[in-house]
Enzyme design. Sequence first.
Site, short mmCIF file in Angstrom:
data_model
loop_
_atom_site.label_atom_id
_atom_site.label_comp_id
_atom_site.label_asym_id
_atom_site.label_seq_id
_atom_site.Cartn_x
_atom_site.Cartn_y
_atom_site.Cartn_z
N ASP A 44 33.12 38.53 39.44
CA ASP A 44 32.93 39.73 40.25
C ASP A 44 33.56 40.94 39.56
OD1 ASP A 44 35.58 39.13 40.72
OD2 ASP A 44 35.38 38.90 42.90
N SER A 45 34.17 40.71 38.40
CA SER A 45 34.61 41.81 37.53
C SER A 45 33.43 42.67 37.10
CB SER A 45 35.32 41.26 36.30
OG SER A 45 34.57 40.24 35.67
N ASP A 83 31.28 33.71 40.50
CA ASP A 83 32.27 34.10 41.50
C ASP A 83 31.62 34.28 42.87
OD1 ASP A 83 34.76 34.13 40.35
OD2 ASP A 83 34.68 36.23 39.74
N LYS A 113 33.24 29.91 41.95
CA LYS A 113 34.68 30.13 41.92
C LYS A 113 35.08 30.99 43.10
CE LYS A 113 36.76 32.87 38.80
NZ LYS A 113 37.46 33.85 39.71
N GLU A 115 38.71 32.62 45.34
CA GLU A 115 40.12 32.94 45.26
C GLU A 115 40.88 32.40 46.46
OE1 GLU A 115 39.28 37.22 42.98
OE2 GLU A 115 40.49 37.18 44.80
N GLU A 182 45.85 33.47 37.03
CA GLU A 182 45.79 34.83 36.50
C GLU A 182 47.12 35.56 36.68
OE1 GLU A 182 43.15 38.96 36.72
OE2 GLU A 182 42.49 37.18 37.83
#
Length: 283
Positions: A44-45, A83, A113, A115, A182
């Site tokens: 999602d970067s 993501d 993925k 978080e 991270e």
Amino acid sequence: MKNTVVTFQQMKDRGERISMLTAYDYSTAKLEDSAGINAILVGDSLGNVMLGYPDTISVTMEDMIHHGAAVSRGAQNALVVIDMPFMSYQASVYDAVMNAGRLMKEGRGGAVKLEGGEEVCPQIKAITQASIPVMAHLGLTPQSINVFGGFKSQAKELEPAKKLIRDALAVQEAGAFAVTLECVPAKLAEVVTKLLRIPTIGIGAGAGCDGQVLVYADMLAMFSDFRPKFVKAFANVGEVMKEGFRAYDEEVKAGTYPTEEHTYAMKDEVYEELEAYVYTLMK
């Protein structure tokens, strides 16, 4: 040889390092794949790198599906991990499973993925029970940037470090096949890596992880808004691109591009007939 979640585990078991990079389009994914990169993260970067947002919060499911499908078409051997964007899994287990399914079915991903630690273990368990591989993400989790008060390294003190360890063990127990760490201290990441059966993928977490991931635009010096401490520029592609853009701009404005070698020919007799036709139109 196609990389899978099984490949990841086998590489950890053999002590082999896992390489991972982000990609958001077909052409970049194809280049990374041909270079032998084990996994491609459609992160999602893309909100920062591709869409110009100041964070990842605004990225939508449609964004991730669109870019994920493009990357998947370019990656023949790399495992494609997509993501789950902000609020696609936090609200409920049902939302998490349905949105993970969309990323697999429409985005053509090989895994998703998300978080979070213990608080998202019900989602991880449900998604994996739906036969969708899940990579967890701990430490600096960019979707929680408003809680952290900025992009800051995490778990540097005892209690947060202990919580990260508990979270790592919890996501493993919930069924995650790997975990991204991270912006955490290298010593902590090394401890977590030794504790877990599953692979750890570090980004700003030192060399003790089982693998590494970077945003490709960072490691090629293409993204100039900011550069995190952990990024190494492996090639200055950004400067090469700017030089190419400048040269193109100069030649276009000087009228030196295109030349005859860049054009297509027409037979003289056809052109003569065309001239006659144009002449009749101008009468």
